[in-house]
Design an enzyme around this catalytic site. Sequence first.
Site, mmCIF file in Angstrom:
data_model
loop_
_atom_site.group_PDB
_atom_site.id
_atom_site.type_symbol
_atom_site.label_atom_id
_atom_site.label_comp_id
_atom_site.label_asym_id
_atom_site.label_seq_id
_atom_site.Cartn_x
_atom_site.Cartn_y
_atom_site.Cartn_z
ATOM 1 C CG HIS A 85 -0.301 0.179 2.523
ATOM 2 N ND1 HIS A 85 0.238 -0.885 3.209
ATOM 3 C CD2 HIS A 85 -0.081 1.271 3.300
ATOM 4 C CE1 HIS A 85 0.751 -0.454 4.350
ATOM 5 N NE2 HIS A 85 0.569 0.855 4.425
ATOM 6 C CG HIS A 98 8.394 11.397 -9.000
ATOM 7 N ND1 HIS A 98 9.737 11.620 -9.189
ATOM 8 C CD2 HIS A 98 7.989 10.611 -10.020
ATOM 9 C CE1 HIS A 98 10.123 10.993 -10.286
ATOM 10 N NE2 HIS A 98 9.085 10.364 -10.816
ATOM 11 C CD GLU A 139 7.061 10.704 -14.197
ATOM 12 O OE1 GLU A 139 7.484 10.691 -15.357
ATOM 13 O OE2 GLU A 139 7.705 10.235 -13.230
#
Length: 141
Positions: free
Chosen positions: A8, A67, A116
């Site tokens: 997760h 990211h 992204e």
Amino acid sequence: MTVQSINHLLFSVSDLEKSIAFYENVFGAKLLVKGNSTAYFDVNGLWLALNVEKDIPRNDIQYSYTHIAFTISEDEFDKMYDKLVQLKVLILDGRQRDERDKKSIYFTDPDGHKFEFHTGTLQDRLDYYKKEKLHMEFFNH
């Protein structure tokens, strides 16, 4: 003993309601459960969790390239960009990129977590780097 997959993703957020709306609208996340300070979603089979943490600094995170990237199709790229604009999501300047490295949209959630949407695959990236980044060393496993 082997790692199987990502279990997760959990993000610390400052405003649960604002973040729930963001993840529902941007990612199409389906809210599974909501408490006073937590929410769980299903994002196309991925477990996404939000936990409220109000008293932590959030102002320098945007300077990191850290990211999480999600795959989108090339056909959906412009539509996704327009959707982010419509939702008034903070879209970041992307790095200069060769077209063989495919397309990306960088953006943040309300707490500055960077994401992204990318149209390429790992193999696209490796193929491009093998041709253009001669200083890199590649390994076969």
